[in-house]
Motif scaffolding. Structure first.
Motif, short mmCIF file in Angstrom:
data_model
loop_
_atom_site.label_atom_id
_atom_site.label_comp_id
_atom_site.label_asym_id
_atom_site.label_seq_id
_atom_site.Cartn_x
_atom_site.Cartn_y
_atom_site.Cartn_z
N CYS A 69 -15.79 48.57 20.96
CA CYS A 69 -16.29 48.36 22.33
C CYS A 69 -15.63 47.15 22.98
CB CYS A 69 -17.80 48.19 22.32
SG CYS A 69 -18.71 49.69 21.92
N CYS A 70 -15.46 46.09 22.21
CA CYS A 70 -14.80 44.89 22.71
C CYS A 70 -13.36 45.20 23.13
CB CYS A 70 -14.83 43.80 21.64
SG CYS A 70 -14.08 42.25 22.15
N LYS A 71 -12.67 45.96 22.30
CA LYS A 71 -11.29 46.36 22.62
C LYS A 71 -11.26 47.13 23.93
CE LYS A 71 -10.00 50.05 21.06
NZ LYS A 71 -9.99 51.40 21.63
N ASP A 72 -12.19 48.08 24.11
CA ASP A 72 -12.21 48.87 25.33
C ASP A 72 -12.59 48.02 26.55
OD1 ASP A 72 -11.33 51.16 24.10
OD2 ASP A 72 -13.29 52.12 24.01
N ARG A 73 -13.51 47.06 26.39
CA ARG A 73 -13.86 46.17 27.51
C ARG A 73 -12.68 45.31 27.93
NH1 ARG A 73 -18.66 45.46 24.82
NH2 ARG A 73 -18.01 43.42 24.04
N LEU A 74 -11.95 44.77 26.96
CA LEU A 74 -10.76 43.99 27.28
C LEU A 74 -9.73 44.85 27.99
CD1 LEU A 74 -10.19 41.80 24.10
CD2 LEU A 74 -10.56 40.99 26.43
N LEU A 75 -9.53 46.04 27.47
CA LEU A 75 -8.58 46.96 28.08
C LEU A 75 -8.99 47.28 29.52
CD1 LEU A 75 -6.02 48.55 27.57
CD2 LEU A 75 -7.42 50.35 26.54
N GLU A 76 -10.29 47.52 29.73
CA GLU A 76 -10.77 47.83 31.08
C GLU A 76 -10.51 46.67 32.03
OE1 GLU A 76 -13.73 50.29 32.08
OE2 GLU A 76 -13.22 51.63 30.44
N ARG A 77 -10.67 45.45 31.54
CA ARG A 77 -10.41 44.29 32.39
C ARG A 77 -8.94 44.24 32.81
NH1 ARG A 77 -12.34 39.99 29.35
NH2 ARG A 77 -10.33 38.99 29.15
N HIS A 78 -8.06 44.57 31.88
CA HIS A 78 -6.63 44.58 32.19
C HIS A 78 -6.24 45.77 33.08
CE1 HIS A 78 -5.15 41.25 29.63
NE2 HIS A 78 -6.26 41.49 28.96
N LEU A 79 -7.09 46.80 33.09
CA LEU A 79 -6.81 48.00 33.88
C LEU A 79 -7.41 47.96 35.28
CD1 LEU A 79 -7.36 50.64 31.05
CD2 LEU A 79 -5.19 50.17 32.23
N GLU A 80 -8.27 46.99 35.56
CA GLU A 80 -8.94 46.92 36.86
C GLU A 80 -7.98 47.05 38.05
OE1 GLU A 80 -11.42 43.46 37.16
OE2 GLU A 80 -12.86 44.27 35.70
N PRO A 81 -6.83 46.38 38.05
CA PRO A 81 -5.94 46.50 39.21
C PRO A 81 -5.42 47.92 39.43
CG PRO A 81 -5.27 44.66 37.81
CD PRO A 81 -6.33 45.41 37.07
N TYR A 82 -5.48 48.75 38.41
CA TYR A 82 -4.94 50.11 38.49
C TYR A 82 -6.01 51.16 38.77
CZ TYR A 82 -1.15 47.63 36.20
OH TYR A 82 -0.16 46.72 35.88
N ILE A 91 -8.14 52.39 36.70
CA ILE A 91 -8.10 53.32 35.57
C ILE A 91 -9.05 52.79 34.50
CG2 ILE A 91 -6.61 54.19 33.70
CD1 ILE A 91 -5.86 55.48 36.27
N THR A 92 -9.83 53.69 33.89
CA THR A 92 -10.72 53.28 32.81
C THR A 92 -9.96 53.32 31.48
OG1 THR A 92 -11.46 55.53 32.31
CG2 THR A 92 -12.68 54.31 34.03
N ALA A 93 -10.56 52.74 30.46
CA ALA A 93 -9.94 52.76 29.12
C ALA A 93 -9.78 54.20 28.63
CB ALA A 93 -10.77 51.94 28.14
N ALA A 94 -10.78 55.04 28.88
CA ALA A 94 -10.70 56.44 28.45
C ALA A 94 -9.55 57.16 29.17
CB ALA A 94 -12.03 57.15 28.70
N GLN A 95 -9.41 56.92 30.48
CA GLN A 95 -8.33 57.53 31.23
C GLN A 95 -6.98 57.00 30.77
OE1 GLN A 95 -9.59 56.48 35.17
NE2 GLN A 95 -11.05 58.17 35.31
N LYS A 101 -6.22 56.12 27.77
CA LYS A 101 -5.90 56.79 26.50
C LYS A 101 -5.32 58.18 26.76
CE LYS A 101 -9.50 54.18 24.21
NZ LYS A 101 -10.86 54.21 23.65
N VAL A 102 -5.85 58.89 27.74
CA VAL A 102 -5.31 60.21 28.09
C VAL A 102 -3.87 60.07 28.59
CG1 VAL A 102 -5.49 62.12 29.76
CG2 VAL A 102 -7.53 61.33 28.53
N MET A 103 -3.66 59.13 29.49
CA MET A 103 -2.31 58.92 30.04
C MET A 103 -1.34 58.52 28.93
SD MET A 103 -2.67 59.41 33.36
CE MET A 103 -1.28 58.59 34.10
N LEU A 104 -1.79 57.66 28.03
CA LEU A 104 -0.96 57.22 26.91
C LEU A 104 -0.57 58.40 26.02
CD1 LEU A 104 0.18 54.78 25.26
CD2 LEU A 104 -2.01 54.75 24.07
N LEU A 105 -1.53 59.25 25.70
CA LEU A 105 -1.24 60.41 24.84
C LEU A 105 -0.32 61.41 25.54
CD1 LEU A 105 -4.72 60.93 23.19
CD2 LEU A 105 -2.61 60.23 22.05
N MET A 106 -0.50 61.58 26.82
CA MET A 106 0.40 62.48 27.55
C MET A 106 1.82 61.93 27.54
SD MET A 106 -1.92 63.74 30.79
CE MET A 106 -0.59 64.75 31.47
N LYS A 107 1.97 60.64 27.77
CA LYS A 107 3.30 60.04 27.85
C LYS A 107 3.96 59.90 26.48
CE LYS A 107 6.69 57.89 29.88
NZ LYS A 107 7.63 58.63 30.70
#
Length: 148
Positions: free
Chosen positions: A24-37, A39-43, A45-51
């Protein structure tokens, strides 16, 4: 080797909670870094797997992320509304759709390495280099033992 006696459920729960909290901590940190975009942490992960993995169907993504098809459909709807992906009907089976990154999605995917590196550097900041290497070794050992 058994690390817990048969009646030590409290420590087993403690370990389970700690592993869950770290995720959960990893996902919260990731979400904080994703705020400007937007995009949620779950989204992410989808984009990462597609790419990175080339996953191109909802079924493949569900299997990889351990999500049910309804949750995945809603997530793909949100990514499509954000113009990050598009659904393309399969030419050989009209019931199926393939997923593709849009130009905007490709552009975002170019940012993935920096976002991930920054988030993980923040998460793992308390470790010394030796502790980091030992943690990596132990995580790998657990995952190999578990069949991943």
């Amino acid at each position: 080797m058994d690390h817990f006696p048969g009646d030590d459920i409290e420590n087993v729960f403690k370990w389970g909670r700690q592993i869950h909290r770290l995720n959960c901590c990893k996902d919260r940190l990731l979400e904080r870094h994703l705020e400007p975009y937007d995009i949620t942490a779950a989204q992410f992960k989808v984009m990462l797997l597609m790419k990175r993995e080339g996953l191109a169907t909802s079924t493949e993504l569900c299997r990889s992320l351990g999500l049910d098809s309804g949750a995945m459909s809603r997530m793909l709807d949100r990514l499509e509304n954000k113009k990050m992906i598009k659904r393309v009907r399969c030419t050989t089976d009209r019931r199926l759709f393939h997923l593709e990154l849009t130009a905007q999605g490709q552009e975002f995917c170019g940012q993935i390495p920096l976002i991930a590196v920054n988030a993980f550097n923040e998460l793992l900041q308390p470790f010394t280099p030796a502790e980091f290497n030992e943690f990596d070794r132990m995580l790998t050992k657990l995952l190999v033992h578990s069949g991943f």
